[in-house]
Scaffold this motif. Structure first.
Motif, PDB file in Angstrom:
ATOM      1  N   THR A  13       0.857  -1.187   0.000  1.00  0.00           N
ATOM      2  CA  THR A  13       0.000   0.000   0.000  1.00  0.00           C
ATOM      3  C   THR A  13       0.893   1.238   0.000  1.00  0.00           C
ATOM      4  OG1 THR A  13      -0.174   0.550   2.363  1.00  0.00           O
ATOM      5  CG2 THR A  13      -1.518  -1.293   1.571  1.00  0.00           C
ATOM      6  N   THR A  37      -5.385  -2.296  -2.264  1.00  0.00           N
ATOM      7  CA  THR A  37      -5.289  -0.881  -2.636  1.00  0.00           C
ATOM      8  C   THR A  37      -5.082  -0.758  -4.127  1.00  0.00           C
ATOM      9  OG1 THR A  37      -4.221  -0.429  -0.515  1.00  0.00           O
ATOM     10  CG2 THR A  37      -4.038   1.266  -2.195  1.00  0.00           C
ATOM     11  N   ASP A  71      -7.330   1.085   1.663  1.00  0.00           N
ATOM     12  CA  ASP A  71      -6.397  -0.039   1.571  1.00  0.00           C
ATOM     13  C   ASP A  71      -7.101  -1.387   1.694  1.00  0.00           C
ATOM     14  OD1 ASP A  71      -6.871   0.851   4.185  1.00  0.00           O
ATOM     15  OD2 ASP A  71      -5.032  -0.011   4.973  1.00  0.00           O
ATOM     16  N   GLY A  74      -9.732  -1.558  -2.660  1.00  0.00           N
ATOM     17  CA  GLY A  74      -9.129  -1.058  -3.897  1.00  0.00           C
ATOM     18  C   GLY A  74      -9.615  -1.701  -5.171  1.00  0.00           C
ATOM     19  N   PHE A 135      -7.202   5.531  -4.443  1.00  0.00           N
ATOM     20  CA  PHE A 135      -6.720   4.168  -4.234  1.00  0.00           C
ATOM     21  C   PHE A 135      -7.867   3.191  -3.956  1.00  0.00           C
ATOM     22  CE2 PHE A 135      -3.193   6.903  -2.664  1.00  0.00           C
ATOM     23  CZ  PHE A 135      -2.269   6.575  -3.635  1.00  0.00           C
TER      24      PHE A 135
END
Length: 320
Positions: A13, A37, A71, A74, A135
């Motif tokens: 990440t 992510t 995270d 994603g 992200f």
């Protein structure tokens, strides 16, 4: 009752927390818990992790989310044969990118920081609130999961609501083996940050994530957890011992806040400056969440009280 084998897949990440873990479970459906992510490096790592276990992206049938942070969501829109996405209902505003919610989200922090005595020089932080969305994936929940539900396709896992780090946070517990897929709720190497969020409904009292987090930790201590599969850091056991350490550390930090307030009434920002002198500049959001969380805790324990001066909220030691 089947004992599903769980495979950990680790992806990088761009965040300070470091690598994130996804979990692949084969049951009545091939499921990925969390979705990494959205970066090229993370996708390559995910492809390699799936291939190691004999799978490809088009084999994934469903995603189950522990919470909505970038995270962990994603690649929600990157699996061609995905049939369903499951998670707490509060994931949906993030997956759908509901503009009305994000405007309210930004206004919430503007008002909170103003009330907390935050100088205008820190207001630039508000412009960065949406930045992590680049992200995150998009999508929509197929159905929601709540306390006591069973995971679709994996009935051996029970849903445990574990708010604090996120209002949308869920963990998944397998009673027979003691396996606990805990997202960011229980991490062995670092303490989870209880993070501020606006209330679900506009005009309602804001959530108090530190109090929620402590309550969820105590509930998890009552479970017979054998192995924790976390969102970051190593897989571990001895969850009850870790929970005691987390609660003790939090209580000690609250005592530090209480000592700061012995000097006189202070705003949350003034407390944060003294509590995190070396971190407040680079981790403003995290440190303010932690500080306000400690103040919520002390107030809940009837150790401090709030006063308002010219629309600015201050805290002081509660008079006997």
């Amino acid at each position: 009752m089947s004992k599903a084998i769980i495979h950990q897949i680790t992806v990088p990440t761009p965040f300070a927390v470091g690598d994130a873990h996804l979990y692949l479970i084969k049951g009545d459906a091939l499921t990925l818990i969390d979705a990494g992510t959205k970066t090229k490096q993370a996708w390559e790592a995910l492809l390699a992790g799936l291939k190691k276990h004999g799978y490809y992206p088009d084999d994934i049938e469903q995603l189950i989310l522990t919470h909505h942070h970038p995270d962990h969501i994603g690649f929600t829109d990157e699996f061609p044969r995905l049939k369903a996405i499951y998670g707490h209902p509060l994931n949906d505003v993030w997956l759908k990118r509901e503009e009305a919610y994000f405007q309210r989200y930004e206004q919430f922090f503007y008002d909170l920081y103003k009330e907390s005595g935050v100088p205008e020089s820190y207001q630039a932080f508000l412009k960065t609130l949406r930045a992590p969305l680049r992200f995150a994936g998009k999508g929509e929940l197929s159905d929601s999961l709540l306390e006591g539900d069973r995971l679709p396709g994996h009935e051996e896992y029970r849903v445990i609501e574990t708010p604090g780090h996120a209002q949308s946070h869920l963990s998944f517990y397998q009673e027979e083996t003691g396996a606990f897929v805990g997202g960011d709720h229980l991490l062995s190497h670092i303490s989870s940050n209880p993070l501020l969020e606006p209330p679900v409904e506009q005009g309602r009292e804001r959530p108090k994530p530190m109090l929620q987090y402590r309550k969820a930790l105590l509930r998890c201590k009552e479970l017979d957890i054998h192995t924790v599969y976390p969102g970051h850091g190593p897989i571990f056991s001895d969850a009850a011992v870790l929970i005691d350490k987390r609660l003790e550390k939090q209580a000690l930090r609250a005592e530090r806040v209480k000592d700061i307030l012995q000097e006189g009434a202070k705003t949350a920002f003034q407390v944060c400056e003294q509590l995190f002198p070396n971190q407040i500049e680079r981790e403003f959001g995290l440190t303010m969440s932690e500080t306000i969380g400690q103040l919520d805790y002390l107030e809940d324990c009837h150790k401090i009280e709030r006063i308002k001066e010219n629309d600015i909220l201050k805290f002081q030691i509660k008079s006997e």
